[in-house]
Design an enzyme around this catalytic site. Structure first.
Site, short mmCIF file in Angstrom:
data_model
loop_
_atom_site.label_atom_id
_atom_site.label_comp_id
_atom_site.label_asym_id
_atom_site.label_seq_id
_atom_site.Cartn_x
_atom_site.Cartn_y
_atom_site.Cartn_z
N GLY A 155 48.24 27.30 -42.87
CA GLY A 155 48.29 26.12 -43.71
C GLY A 155 49.08 26.46 -44.95
O GLY A 155 48.72 27.38 -45.68
N HIS A 156 50.19 25.80 -45.15
CA HIS A 156 51.01 26.06 -46.32
C HIS A 156 51.00 24.85 -47.22
O HIS A 156 51.25 23.74 -46.77
CB HIS A 156 52.47 26.36 -45.90
CG HIS A 156 52.61 27.67 -45.20
ND1 HIS A 156 53.75 28.04 -44.54
CD2 HIS A 156 51.76 28.71 -45.10
CE1 HIS A 156 53.58 29.25 -44.04
NE2 HIS A 156 52.39 29.67 -44.37
P1 IMP Z 1 42.46 32.33 -35.41
O1 IMP Z 1 43.85 32.68 -35.85
O2 IMP Z 1 42.15 30.87 -35.55
O3 IMP Z 1 42.14 32.86 -34.06
O4 IMP Z 1 41.44 33.07 -36.42
C1 IMP Z 1 41.30 34.48 -36.45
C2 IMP Z 1 41.04 34.98 -37.87
O5 IMP Z 1 42.23 34.78 -38.64
C3 IMP Z 1 39.95 34.22 -38.62
O6 IMP Z 1 39.32 35.13 -39.51
C4 IMP Z 1 40.71 33.19 -39.42
O7 IMP Z 1 39.98 32.77 -40.58
C5 IMP Z 1 41.93 33.99 -39.78
N1 IMP Z 1 43.12 33.15 -40.03
C6 IMP Z 1 43.91 32.56 -39.12
N2 IMP Z 1 44.92 31.91 -39.71
C7 IMP Z 1 44.77 32.11 -41.03
C8 IMP Z 1 45.54 31.71 -42.18
O8 IMP Z 1 46.58 31.05 -42.09
N3 IMP Z 1 45.06 32.11 -43.39
C9 IMP Z 1 43.94 32.87 -43.52
N4 IMP Z 1 43.21 33.28 -42.48
C10 IMP Z 1 43.61 32.90 -41.24
#
Ligand code: IMP
Length: 431
Positions: free
Chosen positions: A38-39
């Site tokens: 998310g940007h």
């Molecule tokens: P997933 O990418 O949805 O599988 O999540 C795996 C882990 O990466 C979790 O701890 C999420 O909160 C973290 N995560 C995924 N995308 C982001 C991001 O854009 N910002 C911060 N944490 C992220």
């Protein structure tokens, strides 16, 4: 040609930095992840939030979505429409080799999180892990070129036939007899997306090669951060892609010679969303203060972010992994008004002091940070930060300059960009 890479657990403010740098580039290309990212970019009073489309498009750059990404077509169509509705001319290239997030990926992602409670990752629930798992399984995945092909229905049918047991386990269908109706349901939704997306689909690798040969300048935008990397992050509490430097090459099909500068982005403190070790995490009033002042809530899920001090042990590791040439330090303003600021310079593990970052989650849960305490600086309001941004680095409070100098000395990497607010003009650039 520059790459912008997150050095922490994501949310470092890469979107703002990409937007700030965009004026010197023609193309902005994403190479990993999906709408777990998310940007947020703020221009005057307008807030732009992107999950898939690279944030540089609001500056009129060509946006590229690479093969290393997993794309939820419904989300992408919404973003395309919202950008067009704001009167922004959108030039977008989607790799035909990117993988598609299907409705069942999202259900399985959330289902796994409930089932595996002791190994729960705290994912964003967007279907990222299951979509990448299918990519690795190969014959259970659908790519963008399948989605936009004339025989999408047949391909979908074949894939769902292979996945039927999994669909039953996750209660997506009750029995095999329901498979045909389920296939038709997905098809009717996804076919609509394909009508819109097909005009943007191309061979991104070829496009970037031609653009590069023609002298176009390309900015590569990473999503998530180094410590969430599937290989080099705090496994298993990571995402399923490579947000690190290697991901640029595999995720777009370009050679290393295209990259001239690696810009690592870090906040002036640390945050993490989801589960997993976080050695410098802080709790209580101070953590709440940072969370509220820095508005540390997930752009994608709205979850409160865990907050802590800057971890130079982790940052040194991230700089090494990515070969960072310069650093963009964000959210320095959030630390204003603190008497003291701590930074971790080593860890204690099993009674020994260590200076390296052990990515094993088991070890990281055990380490105790060794802190150095630096002096803080006075509270500064937004107007004052704006003035400081205009005047430049020398106008920063002395102790803020010392904080920056300490980080540079430790990491042996210059901090060239300092962000002190969400807006584009709240940025200090050093020569
Ligand atoms: P997933 O990418 O949805 O599988 O999540 C795996 C882990 O990466 C979790 O701890 C999420 O909160 C973290 N995560 C995924 N995308 C982001 C991001 O854009 N910002 C911060 N944490 C992220």
């Amino acid at each position: 040609m520059s790459v912008v890479i997150g050095l922490q657990w994501g949310d470092e403010g890469k979107g703002k930095i990409v937007d700030f740098l965009a004026k010197d580039f023609d193309i902005v290309a994403r190479f990993n992840g999906g709408n777990n990212a998310g940007h947020t970019v703020m221009i005057k009073d307008e807030v732009f939030k992107f999950h898939l489309i690279p944030s540089g498009v609001v500056r009129g750059l060509v946006g590229v979505l690479g093969n290393g990404m997993v794309i939820d077509p419904g989300i992408l169509v919404n973003e395309i429409n919202s950008i067009k509705n704001r009167g922004i001319n959108l030039d977008l290239k989607i790799s035909y080799k990117a993988n598609v997030i299907m409705p069942y990926h999202k259900i399985i992602d959330r289902g796994k999180e409930i089932k595996n409670s002791s190994r729960k990752i705290g994912t964003t629930g967007r279907g990222i892990g299951p979509a990448y798992s299918d990519k690795m399984k190969r014959n259970e995945a659908l790519r963008i070129d399948d989605l936009v092909s004339d025989n999408f229905y047949e391909k979908l049918k074949d894939v769902l036939n292979l996945k039927k047991e999994e669909l039953i386990i996750y209660d997506i269908i009750r029995n095999v007899a329901e498979l045909e109706d389920y296939t038709k349901k997905i098809y009717s939704e996804y076919k609509n997306y394909s009508f819109i997306l097909k005009d943007y689909v191309c061979d991104v690798t070829e496009y970037l090669y031609e653009a590069h040969s023609g002298g176009k300048k390309i900015l590569f935008e990473g999503a998530q951060g180094t410590l969430l990397d599937i290989d080099h992050g705090t496994f298993p509490f990571v995402t399923s892609s490579n947000p690190t430097i290697g991901g640029v090459f595999t995720g777009l099909g370009i050679p290393p010679s295209f990259v001239k500068k690696v810009i690592g982005v870090t906040k002036a403190y640390t945050t993490r969303v989801g589960r997993g070790p976080f050695p410098t995490e802080i709790f209580g009033r101070l953590a709440n203060r940072i969370r509220e002042k820095g508005y540390e809530y997930g752009t994608t899920t709205g979850r409160p972010r865990r907050c802590g001090w800057l971890d130079l042990v982790a940052l040194k590791y991230s700089c090494r992994i990515n070969g960072v040439n310069e650093i963009a330090l964000t959210k320095l303003d959030v630390l204003s008004g603190l008497d003291e600021i701590k930074v971790a310079i080593a860890y204690e593990l099993d009674g020994k002091t260590i200076e390296y970052f052990p990515t094993s989650a088991e070890k990281l849960y055990k380490v105790k940070p060794v802190y150095t305490t630096l002096k803080g600086w006075e509270g500064i309001d937004n107007d004052e930060w704006e003035k400081i941004s205009r005047k430049g680095f020398e106008a920063l409070p002395d102790t803020a300059k010392e904080y920056i100098g300490f980080i540079e000395d430790f990491l042996k990497v210059p901090i060239k960009i300092i962000s002190v607010g969400a807006e584009r003009n709240m940025t200090i650039v050093r020569d």
